[in-house]
Design an enzyme around this catalytic site. Sequence first.
Site, PDB file in Angstrom:
ATOM      1  N   CYS A  99       0.987  -1.668  -0.050  1.00 19.51           N
ATOM      2  CA  CYS A  99       0.294  -0.185   0.151  1.00 19.51           C
ATOM      3  C   CYS A  99       0.986   1.093  -0.282  1.00 19.51           C
ATOM      4  O   CYS A  99       2.413   1.277   0.306  1.00 19.51           O
ATOM      5  CB  CYS A  99      -0.775   0.167   1.240  1.00 19.51           C
ATOM      6  SG  CYS A  99      -0.389   0.323   2.642  1.00 19.51           S
TER       7      CYS A  99
ATOM      8  N   ALA B 131       3.050   1.749   2.812  1.00 18.16           N
ATOM      9  CA  ALA B 131       4.184   0.931   3.269  1.00 18.16           C
ATOM     10  C   ALA B 131       4.767   1.607   2.481  1.00 18.16           C
ATOM     11  O   ALA B 131       6.835   1.905   2.347  1.00 18.16           O
ATOM     12  CB  ALA B 131       3.974  -0.624   2.423  1.00 18.16           C
TER      13      ALA B 131
ATOM     14  N   ARG C  81      11.723  -5.221   6.332  1.00 14.88           N
ATOM     15  CA  ARG C  81      12.880  -5.613   5.149  1.00 14.88           C
ATOM     16  C   ARG C  81      14.024  -5.328   5.578  1.00 14.88           C
ATOM     17  O   ARG C  81      14.972  -5.555   4.321  1.00 14.88           O
ATOM     18  CB  ARG C  81      12.370  -3.691   5.012  1.00 14.88           C
ATOM     19  CG  ARG C  81      12.771  -2.940   3.478  1.00 14.88           C
ATOM     20  CD  ARG C  81      11.643  -2.062   3.259  1.00 14.88           C
ATOM     21  NE  ARG C  81      12.264  -1.352   1.767  1.00 14.88           N
ATOM     22  CZ  ARG C  81      13.141  -0.785   1.484  1.00 14.88           C
ATOM     23  NH1 ARG C  81      13.158   0.128   2.863  1.00 14.88           N
ATOM     24  NH2 ARG C  81      13.233   0.298   0.815  1.00 14.88           N
TER      25      ARG C  81
HETATM   26  S1  CFN Z   1       8.904  -0.193  -2.589  1.00 11.46           S
HETATM   27 FE1  CFN Z   1      11.002  -0.511  -3.762  1.00 11.46          FE
HETATM   28  S2  CFN Z   1      12.348   1.044  -3.464  1.00 11.46           S
HETATM   29  S3  CFN Z   1      11.943  -0.218  -6.126  1.00 11.46           S
HETATM   30 FE2  CFN Z   1      12.670  -2.226  -5.206  1.00 11.46          FE
HETATM   31  S4  CFN Z   1      14.414  -0.756  -5.073  1.00 11.46           S
HETATM   32 FE3  CFN Z   1      11.350  -3.727  -3.963  1.00 11.46          FE
HETATM   33  S5  CFN Z   1       9.388  -4.374  -3.288  1.00 11.46           S
HETATM   34 MO1  CFN Z   1      10.028  -4.441  -1.241  1.00 11.46          MO
HETATM   35  S6  CFN Z   1      10.353  -2.637  -0.134  1.00 11.46           S
HETATM   36 FE4  CFN Z   1      11.907  -2.643  -1.835  1.00 11.46          FE
HETATM   37 FE5  CFN Z   1      13.338  -0.916  -3.340  1.00 11.46          FE
HETATM   38 FE6  CFN Z   1      13.495   0.391  -5.421  1.00 11.46          FE
HETATM   39 FE7  CFN Z   1       9.425  -2.322  -2.352  1.00 11.46          FE
HETATM   40  S7  CFN Z   1      13.915  -1.513  -0.892  1.00 11.46           S
HETATM   41  S8  CFN Z   1      12.120  -4.937  -2.675  1.00 11.46           S
HETATM   42  S9  CFN Z   1      12.272  -4.482  -5.933  1.00 11.46           S
HETATM   43  N1  CFN Z   1      11.685  -1.877  -3.394  1.00 11.46           N
HETATM   44  C1  HCA Z   2       6.129  -3.551   1.411  1.00 11.99           C
HETATM   45  C2  HCA Z   2       7.809  -4.121   1.335  1.00 11.99           C
HETATM   46  C3  HCA Z   2       8.474  -5.293   1.098  1.00 11.99           C
HETATM   47  C4  HCA Z   2       7.339  -6.042   1.165  1.00 11.99           C
HETATM   48  C5  HCA Z   2       8.193  -7.569   1.053  1.00 11.99           C
HETATM   49  C6  HCA Z   2       7.727  -8.637   0.627  1.00 11.99           C
HETATM   50  C7  HCA Z   2       9.691  -5.194   1.237  1.00 11.99           C
HETATM   51  O1  HCA Z   2       6.278  -3.198   0.067  1.00 11.99           O
HETATM   52  O2  HCA Z   2       5.559  -3.116   1.943  1.00 11.99           O
HETATM   53  O3  HCA Z   2       6.422  -8.657   0.406  1.00 11.99           O
HETATM   54  O4  HCA Z   2       8.018  -9.536   1.039  1.00 11.99           O
HETATM   55  O5  HCA Z   2      10.513  -5.433   0.684  1.00 11.99           O
HETATM   56  O6  HCA Z   2      10.352  -5.624   2.869  1.00 11.99           O
HETATM   57  O7  HCA Z   2       8.672  -5.188  -0.471  1.00 11.99           O
END
Ligand code: CFN
Ligand code: HCA
Length: 540
Positions: A60, A63, A94
Amino acid sequence: MSTKPTNVEEIKKELIAKMPTKVARKRAKSILPGTEMGEPIPEIQSNVRTIPGIITQRGCTYAGCKGVVLGPSRDIVNLTHGPIGCGFYSWLTRRNQTEAGPDGENFIPYSFSTDMTEHDIVFGGEKKLRAAIKEAYDTFHPKAISIFSTCPVGLIGDDIHAVARTMQEELGITIFANSCEGYKGVSQSAGHHIANNQIMKHVIGTDDDTKIEGKFKVNMLGEYNIGGDAFEIERILEKCGFTLVATFSGNSTVQDFRVAHNADLNTVMCHRSLNYVAEMMETKFGIPWIKVNFIGAEASAKSLRRMAAYFEDQELIDRVEAVIAEELVAVNKVVEEIKPRTAGKTAMLFVGGSRAHHYQELFKELDMKILGAGYEFAHRDDYEGRHVLPNIKVDADSRNIEELEILPDPERYKPRKTEAEMARLNEKGVDFKGYEGMIEGMGKNAMVIDDINHYETEKLLEIYKPDIFCAGIKEKFIVQKMGIPLKQLHNYDMGGPYAGFNGAINWYRDIDRMVNTKVWALIKAPWQSTGPELEATYVA
Ligand code: CFN
Ligand code: HCA
């Protein structure tokens, strides 16, 4: 024996065959084959609302704002205004790492929440928010407090910005709020944008008195120190002679943000989450930005070379070359050892907004084949590339988000390069704002899927049975029960760092272990068993 479909169009047909017509029509626009290098890139539907009822991987807006962009800062008290669940589920999962600096300030181990209950929903939560801010201030004396709205706050209309203003006056520290109610956008992506706006408005460039020494000053945008990635990148940058002014926001401090306008170059690691700050800093302060990627040894080397080319200093260029040569000795030794065991193995990656692309580099270095990949919430530019869509409005998901009006700062706008210099540097491969999308180069036999859902995931696993599947915690155990190893590309399971040169070595070793262990062969996938474990009949 059924024959498996062999091309992407056929598999796509099978994926959507059982969906209701309207759903199938919509999903079809988000699924397409990759292209060969240099081929025209088709348009993909992305950053649109998930079909209600489908089980998505997405998260969301809260998040994206609290969990992703601001959460990893270590000396800001990040206070969730909402019921306890939102704060609890975004608490440490995370794996963004921190190291308290000389001041010893590190609030990452804490989860701050107003713990709203029914009473607050009925009578309003502002009083409780003020009390929570005061309590956090009295207990920790932080330099800054940032407030995050959850869904109910938007519904009952608490004015968190007014609370922030009055508490800032009362306590004399920086306090700002983020209206990042979970429902505000179609995914985390809207939350990134909100956080970008608020740090730009309230923190970036607010200290002009502190002088930052260093010849080659850079910021690292969109790097969150998951599993210690930022520590490894810092090690490399320091060895090369760059001065890292601020990381947004892995292990960062509010002071880093305050002086970030002193950098001469913004490097953007995760474009999806921090591009807004990059653009705004260019407009306001005249700092250009380039896309970098420190996932993969080759990608890291390329990024360092482009950073050095930007500064046009021969000593720096030579030093960067020497560092790359030195680091690659160890990397190549491990690759040569492991590659014979991983070559030809297959992988699929469905994650986030940048890693499903970045991590393809590391798989290629092990000679592995990508069968399919996709983002959860990326935009068209992340798929199709900025070169293809040079004028795309990067904030296309921002229907409900306040647009910040950013103008050149009359006193501090100092263009680091003239347009002519930038054009000349582009010819040398610096490539300002340039980045490739995921689709190009994946090849026509690979499948690209945006916002994959649970049904499609199971279907794909059944059809392709890849040697490894990369996703998150929601998929992990389901995939493993099907006999396929799952690497979490969000929090790296217990592993990492995977960025930079040492990170690449860690990755090669972990993937080798995962795709070569015998344990998966002992698990039977549900479709391999002879029949259902339970059978029931309807009684009339
Ligand atoms: S929201 Fe982003 S900020 S887009 Fe990427 S590299 Fe993932 S989904 Mo989980 S929280 Fe995480 Fe980063 Fe950019 Fe999210 S550190 S792993 S691919 N990510
Ligand atoms: C998020 C955080 C997340 C969730 C990871 C997952 C992360 O989007 O709210 O679904 O395992 O990296 O912690 O993307």
